[in-house]
Design a protein around this motif. Sequence first.
Motif, short mmCIF file in Angstrom:
data_model
loop_
_atom_site.label_atom_id
_atom_site.label_comp_id
_atom_site.label_asym_id
_atom_site.label_seq_id
_atom_site.Cartn_x
_atom_site.Cartn_y
_atom_site.Cartn_z
N LEU A 52 8.81 -45.08 -39.37
CA LEU A 52 10.16 -45.34 -39.89
C LEU A 52 10.27 -45.02 -41.37
CD1 LEU A 52 10.83 -48.71 -38.01
CD2 LEU A 52 11.71 -46.43 -37.45
N SER A 53 9.32 -44.19 -41.86
CA SER A 53 9.36 -43.67 -43.24
C SER A 53 9.10 -44.75 -44.29
CB SER A 53 10.71 -42.99 -43.53
OG SER A 53 10.94 -41.94 -42.62
N GLY A 54 8.36 -45.77 -43.93
CA GLY A 54 7.97 -46.79 -44.90
C GLY A 54 6.58 -46.50 -45.46
N SER A 55 6.09 -47.40 -46.30
CA SER A 55 4.77 -47.27 -46.90
C SER A 55 3.93 -48.50 -46.57
CB SER A 55 4.88 -47.12 -48.42
OG SER A 55 5.63 -45.99 -48.77
N VAL A 56 2.71 -48.28 -46.11
CA VAL A 56 1.78 -49.37 -45.84
C VAL A 56 0.90 -49.56 -47.07
CG1 VAL A 56 -0.06 -50.21 -44.34
CG2 VAL A 56 1.78 -48.82 -43.38
N PHE A 69 -6.08 -48.09 -44.16
CA PHE A 69 -5.28 -49.29 -44.43
C PHE A 69 -6.07 -50.53 -44.82
CE2 PHE A 69 -2.79 -47.02 -41.03
CZ PHE A 69 -1.87 -46.46 -41.89
N VAL A 70 -7.18 -50.81 -44.14
CA VAL A 70 -7.88 -52.09 -44.33
C VAL A 70 -8.58 -52.06 -45.69
CG1 VAL A 70 -9.62 -53.67 -43.42
CG2 VAL A 70 -8.20 -52.34 -41.85
N ARG A 71 -8.30 -53.07 -46.53
CA ARG A 71 -8.78 -53.02 -47.90
C ARG A 71 -9.48 -54.29 -48.38
NH1 ARG A 71 -8.87 -48.76 -46.81
NH2 ARG A 71 -7.78 -46.93 -47.63
N ASN A 72 -9.65 -55.30 -47.56
CA ASN A 72 -10.45 -56.44 -48.01
C ASN A 72 -11.88 -56.30 -47.51
OD1 ASN A 72 -9.60 -56.99 -45.29
ND2 ASN A 72 -10.22 -59.13 -45.57
N GLY A 73 -12.80 -56.98 -48.19
CA GLY A 73 -14.22 -56.81 -47.91
C GLY A 73 -14.60 -57.07 -46.47
N TYR A 74 -14.23 -58.25 -45.96
CA TYR A 74 -14.58 -58.59 -44.58
C TYR A 74 -13.97 -57.59 -43.60
CZ TYR A 74 -14.76 -60.81 -40.05
OH TYR A 74 -14.98 -61.04 -38.70
N GLY A 75 -12.72 -57.24 -43.80
CA GLY A 75 -12.04 -56.33 -42.89
C GLY A 75 -12.70 -54.96 -42.85
N MET A 76 -13.11 -54.45 -44.01
CA MET A 76 -13.75 -53.14 -44.06
C MET A 76 -15.11 -53.16 -43.37
SD MET A 76 -12.65 -52.05 -47.96
CE MET A 76 -13.34 -50.40 -47.87
N LEU A 77 -15.89 -54.21 -43.63
CA LEU A 77 -17.19 -54.33 -42.97
C LEU A 77 -17.03 -54.48 -41.47
CD1 LEU A 77 -19.16 -56.66 -45.44
CD2 LEU A 77 -19.62 -54.25 -44.93
N TRP A 78 -16.02 -55.24 -41.04
CA TRP A 78 -15.81 -55.42 -39.61
C TRP A 78 -15.45 -54.11 -38.94
CZ3 TRP A 78 -12.16 -54.38 -36.04
CH2 TRP A 78 -12.39 -54.92 -34.77
#
Length: 236
Positions: free
Chosen positions: A46-50, A118-127
């Motif tokens: 929809l032409s937005g930014s994440v 997209f994923v930018r927190n430590g836990y999220g990136m490692l997961w």
Amino acid sequence: MQSWVKMALFVLVTAILTRLVPFSAFFRNVYTLVHEMAHAVMTLLLSGSVLYIHLYADQSGVTHSMIQAGWRSILISLAGYTGASLFAWLLFRLQASGREKIGLLLAAAIASLGLLLFVRNGYGMLWCLGFAVITLLVCFLTPNWLRIFYASLVAFICLVESVISSVTILAIAIMDPAGAGDAANLSRATAVPAVVWGLYFAWVALWCARNATSLLFRSIWNRRAEERREPERFPM
């Protein structure tokens, strides 16, 4: 009616059993990631930014994005629960047709794209990294029985989490409408009560669960029928 009862019993038993599996909490983040990625993909369409996605160890997640106010926010809010429920159904469909490898590759691809974009927190990136690596190893370097077990575990957990999460948001919408996450966002955008959106999310999840369990039972029945049709072989 009987199929709905089977589905309810299946989800209940699966919810209990999957929580007994070691490290099952790790795999419950698959549902969370798909939910947040559905928000992100819809935002881009929809032409937005994440801006970013964060995943947490308690299986919660959040997507921060920017988009023009208006009807677009409705589709973005709808995408999370709906997309995650449909993903769980898709995994079962692939499993029932013997294409569980495609389902695992799809899950690994979503985790990889999440990590890269997209994923930018430590836990999220490692997961995301850990899940993608483990899934690819299972896909290509393990025996067939282990790959099927792993794919089944991921599919079952995604299905159970889709039902639990949607029913939970419905309960929150009843007791605390302003705190009902996507249902509350939809209520603010449409003036339709949050409980109505909670009912919609619950209906989609239950519909997908019913169809997924029907696929499972049908594949088991067909497999047994084929086994009965096979002629007995006697040594000569």
